[in-house]
Design a protein around this motif. Structure first.
Motif: not given
Length: 262
Positions: A145-148, A179-182, A193-194, A250-253
């Motif tokens: 897993t990558y968790f960030a 874009g990061e999901r892609a 999770d996003l 702005t932040r995203h998990l």
């Protein structure tokens, strides 16, 4: 959250000189106490990261800064490493993390990660400059897993645009979580999770702004007090007249897994 400012009435020159002399290594933000506040994301990244590290067998923290966030984990895996690209932070992280068995590796941003394929079952990062998803997928073990927590688009752009003027739309859209999901999916990862949030920041004195721009150097590239003194003085006078300068981060998990068969 608001606080009672403790430095706002001090002279411009004194505030700026103090902020210009303060050390900026690592990701310790305690210098801002009494000078600025920032809302925190609801998901509690440091706590959640620590829980995952406690369950992992081999972990890697990317762009660890001074190692402060990784050091907050109550338990670390038997095999644990961290990377950092800025030499002062490498030294600071090594001093903080070595007693806990963490190997801190100097690794410039954009360079291949210096680890073998499939080494880690957990890779973490808090506010990477850019997540290297292809390399993350390579060093993750199948099922890993990558968790960030990432910085999102137009983060603190009220400050950026006060000093640099309006930014092009493509710059404002940078770091978009979609874009990061892609990018993650193109690297073969499954995003499970996003979540994204916009959070209020208040700067109570010009020293806080100077320290922020010295510490987060990509906000206003090449920032120096001398180069921006007229704008700094203008902002100092605005804060004195109107109260705190308000911005928004702005932040995203993001949590992404390497499938057991790539």
């Amino acid at each position: 959250m608001s606080i009672r400012p403790t430095h706002a009435g001090r002279p411009f020159g004194e505030l700026v000189a103090e902020a210009a002399a303060a050390p900026v290594e690592g990701w310790d933000f305690s210098w801002f106490e009494g000078r600025a506040t920032e809302e925190r994301p609801s998901w509690g990244y440091a706590r959640a990261m620590g829980e995952r590290m406690g369950r992992a067998s081999a972990g890697l923290d990317l762009q660890t800064g001074g190692g402060e966030v990784l050091a907050s984990a109550p338990e670390l895996p038997p095999l644990i490493a961290a990377t950092e690209g800025w030499p002062p932070n490498v030294a600071k992280a090594s001093a903080l993390l070595a007693p806990r068995g963490v190997v801190v590796v100097a690794s410039p941003e954009g360079a291949p990660l210096p680890f073998a394929d499939g080494t880690f079952d957990l890779v973490t990062s808090r506010h990477p400059v850019k997540a290297p998803f292809a390399e993350i997928a390579r060093v993750l073990a199948p099922g890993g897993t990558y968790f960030a927590q990432h910085v999102g688009p137009s983060s603190v752009f009220e400050v950026v645009e006060f000093f640099l003027g309006p930014q092009p739309e493509e710059v404002r859209r940078g770091r978009d979580p979609r874009g990061e999901r892609a990018e993650a999916e193109a690297a073969g990862l499954e995003v499970v999770d996003l979540r994204a949030e916009r959070l209020r920041i208040e700067f109570y004195d010009i020293g806080a702004v100077v320290h922020f721009l010295r510490k987060v150097i990509w906000m206003v590239p090449g920032f120096t007090v001398e180069a921006y003194r007229p704008r700094l003085l203008e902002l100092h006078e605005r804060i004195a007249a109107e109260g705190p300068f308000v911005a928004h981060s702005t932040r995203h998990l993001i949590e992404a897994r390497r499938p057991r068969a790539l």
